[in-house]
Design a protein around this motif. Structure first.
Motif, PDB file in Angstrom:
ATOM      1  N   SER A  47     -41.388  -1.298 -11.901  1.00 61.61           N
ATOM      2  CA  SER A  47     -42.288  -0.411 -12.181  1.00 61.61           C
ATOM      3  C   SER A  47     -42.029   0.804 -13.238  1.00 61.61           C
ATOM      4  N   THR A  48     -40.807   1.223 -12.830  1.00 57.98           N
ATOM      5  CA  THR A  48     -40.236   2.412 -13.587  1.00 57.98           C
ATOM      6  C   THR A  48     -39.720   2.065 -14.724  1.00 57.98           C
ATOM      7  N   ARG A  49     -39.291   0.980 -15.037  1.00 58.55           N
ATOM      8  CA  ARG A  49     -38.859   0.284 -16.694  1.00 58.55           C
ATOM      9  C   ARG A  49     -40.332   0.180 -17.338  1.00 58.55           C
ATOM     10  N   ARG A  50     -41.347  -0.474 -16.466  1.00 55.55           N
ATOM     11  CA  ARG A  50     -42.533  -0.730 -17.348  1.00 55.55           C
ATOM     12  C   ARG A  50     -43.584   0.915 -17.554  1.00 55.55           C
ATOM     13  N   MET A  51     -43.298   2.129 -16.890  1.00 56.08           N
ATOM     14  CA  MET A  51     -43.980   3.016 -16.948  1.00 56.08           C
ATOM     15  C   MET A  51     -42.998   4.078 -17.717  1.00 56.08           C
ATOM     16  N   PHE A  52     -41.996   4.269 -17.602  1.00 52.42           N
ATOM     17  CA  PHE A  52     -41.280   5.293 -17.905  1.00 52.42           C
ATOM     18  C   PHE A  52     -40.124   4.970 -19.094  1.00 52.42           C
ATOM     19  N   GLY A  53     -39.873   3.593 -19.212  1.00 50.62           N
ATOM     20  CA  GLY A  53     -38.962   2.882 -20.004  1.00 50.62           C
ATOM     21  C   GLY A  53     -37.496   3.252 -19.942  1.00 50.62           C
ATOM     22  N   SER A  54     -37.102   3.781 -18.533  1.00 49.12           N
ATOM     23  CA  SER A  54     -35.988   4.132 -18.068  1.00 49.12           C
ATOM     24  C   SER A  54     -35.616   3.435 -16.920  1.00 49.12           C
ATOM     25  N   ASP A  55     -34.456   3.382 -16.409  1.00 53.58           N
ATOM     26  CA  ASP A  55     -33.835   2.741 -14.945  1.00 53.58           C
ATOM     27  C   ASP A  55     -33.956   3.649 -14.058  1.00 53.58           C
ATOM     28  N   LEU A  56     -34.103   3.257 -12.775  1.00 52.39           N
ATOM     29  CA  LEU A  56     -34.209   3.972 -11.427  1.00 52.39           C
ATOM     30  C   LEU A  56     -32.832   3.465 -10.824  1.00 52.39           C
ATOM     31  N   ASP A  57     -32.373   4.609 -10.364  1.00 58.09           N
ATOM     32  CA  ASP A  57     -31.010   4.502  -9.263  1.00 58.09           C
ATOM     33  C   ASP A  57     -31.469   4.213  -8.102  1.00 58.09           C
ATOM     34  N   THR A  58     -31.198   3.080  -7.470  1.00 63.03           N
ATOM     35  CA  THR A  58     -31.688   2.620  -6.463  1.00 63.03           C
ATOM     36  C   THR A  58     -30.847   3.214  -5.398  1.00 63.03           C
ATOM     37  N   PRO A  94     -39.272   6.704 -23.774  1.00 61.87           N
ATOM     38  CA  PRO A  94     -38.414   6.810 -22.546  1.00 61.87           C
ATOM     39  C   PRO A  94     -38.351   8.047 -21.723  1.00 61.87           C
ATOM     40  N   ALA A  95     -38.559   8.081 -20.588  1.00 63.40           N
ATOM     41  CA  ALA A  95     -38.544   9.513 -19.696  1.00 63.40           C
ATOM     42  C   ALA A  95     -37.821   9.365 -18.326  1.00 63.40           C
ATOM     43  N   ALA A  96     -37.040  10.230 -17.787  1.00 62.60           N
ATOM     44  CA  ALA A  96     -36.244  10.197 -16.732  1.00 62.60           C
ATOM     45  C   ALA A  96     -37.020  10.429 -15.553  1.00 62.60           C
ATOM     46  N   PRO A  97     -36.928   9.100 -14.549  1.00 62.72           N
ATOM     47  CA  PRO A  97     -37.776   9.355 -13.359  1.00 62.72           C
ATOM     48  C   PRO A  97     -37.240  10.403 -12.218  1.00 62.72           C
ATOM     49  N   ASP A  98     -38.251  10.751 -11.702  1.00 62.52           N
ATOM     50  CA  ASP A  98     -37.999  11.933 -10.494  1.00 62.52           C
ATOM     51  C   ASP A  98     -38.611  10.945  -9.236  1.00 62.52           C
ATOM     52  N   VAL A  99     -38.104  11.426  -8.289  1.00 59.94           N
ATOM     53  CA  VAL A  99     -38.365  10.648  -6.769  1.00 59.94           C
ATOM     54  C   VAL A  99     -38.767  11.768  -5.826  1.00 59.94           C
ATOM     55  N   LEU A 100     -39.992  11.558  -5.364  1.00 60.88           N
ATOM     56  CA  LEU A 100     -40.329  12.203  -4.257  1.00 60.88           C
ATOM     57  C   LEU A 100     -40.642  11.428  -3.101  1.00 60.88           C
ATOM     58  N   VAL A 101     -40.186  11.928  -2.044  1.00 62.17           N
ATOM     59  CA  VAL A 101     -40.163  11.286  -0.896  1.00 62.17           C
ATOM     60  C   VAL A 101     -40.788  11.991   0.189  1.00 62.17           C
ATOM     61  N   ARG A 102     -42.224  11.443   0.863  1.00 64.69           N
ATOM     62  CA  ARG A 102     -42.802  11.914   1.775  1.00 64.69           C
ATOM     63  C   ARG A 102     -42.770  11.182   3.076  1.00 64.69           C
ATOM     64  N   THR A 103     -42.389  12.118   4.156  1.00 62.66           N
ATOM     65  CA  THR A 103     -42.563  11.347   5.309  1.00 62.66           C
ATOM     66  C   THR A 103     -43.533  11.776   6.142  1.00 62.66           C
ATOM     67  N   GLY A 104     -44.093  11.215   7.304  1.00 68.72           N
ATOM     68  CA  GLY A 104     -45.192  11.333   8.054  1.00 68.72           C
ATOM     69  C   GLY A 104     -45.026  10.574   9.401  1.00 68.72           C
ATOM     70  N   PRO A 105     -45.862  10.686  10.303  1.00 68.45           N
ATOM     71  CA  PRO A 105     -45.905   9.901  11.421  1.00 68.45           C
ATOM     72  C   PRO A 105     -45.964   8.380  11.343  1.00 68.45           C
ATOM     73  N   PRO A 106     -45.509   7.718  12.170  1.00 63.99           N
ATOM     74  CA  PRO A 106     -45.415   6.277  12.030  1.00 63.99           C
ATOM     75  C   PRO A 106     -46.501   5.840  12.217  1.00 63.99           C
ATOM     76  N   ARG A 107     -46.967   4.705  11.631  1.00 63.94           N
ATOM     77  CA  ARG A 107     -48.220   3.940  11.753  1.00 63.94           C
ATOM     78  C   ARG A 107     -47.873   2.726  12.572  1.00 63.94           C
TER      79      ARG A 107
END
Length: 145
Positions: A47-58, A94-107
């Protein structure tokens, strides 16, 4: 709830760019493990390649999630990929991706289909359901660490 962008605590001015254009995956973490982590990461990369034309560092994504869940046994985690660098005058660039991580209570929830196969009038629905069930069942709980 914890919000981090690229491994740093999210500031209100950072969050404005995180909503509106991007993609995410949501997962449950138990004892530092996520079921089907490789599937989540593959989808984020594609999805990152498709939306932003760039690679995502997993490796970076794993590190950000690892940091966000540190010291917790069970959490819900959402990883949102967006881009502060996106040029809205040229959205195809192409645009460099940013990564937001949100945590919350388990489901805790029981896996139930949204509709039965009989309710869906698609010739490929039974095969799709079988493939998805096999993919989910065959994916172990992968270590984040």
């Amino acid at each position: 709830m914890k919000l981090e962008i690229n491994g740093a605590p999210a500031r209100s001015e950072d969050l404005a760019g995180a909503f509106g254009y991007g993609h995410f995956t949501a997962m449950q973490v138990r004892d530092g493990k996520v079921r089907g982590l490789d599937v989540h990461l593959r989808r984020l990369v594609t999805s990152t390649r498709r939306m932003f034309g760039s690679d995502l560092d997993t490796d970076a994504v794993r590190a950000y999630v690892r940091q966000a869940i540190q010291g917790e046994d069970a959490l819900s985690v959402r990883v949102l990929i967006f881009s502060c660098a996106m040029d809205w005058s040229d959205p195809g660039a192409p645009a460099a991706p940013d990564v937001l991580v949100r945590t919350g209570p388990p489901r805790e929830h029981e896996m139930k289909p949204v509709a039965s196969v009989d309710d869906v009038e698609l010739s490929h629905a039974p095969e799709t359901s079988r493939i998805l069930a096999e993919a989910y069942d065959s994916n172990p709980w992968d270590e984040i660490y």
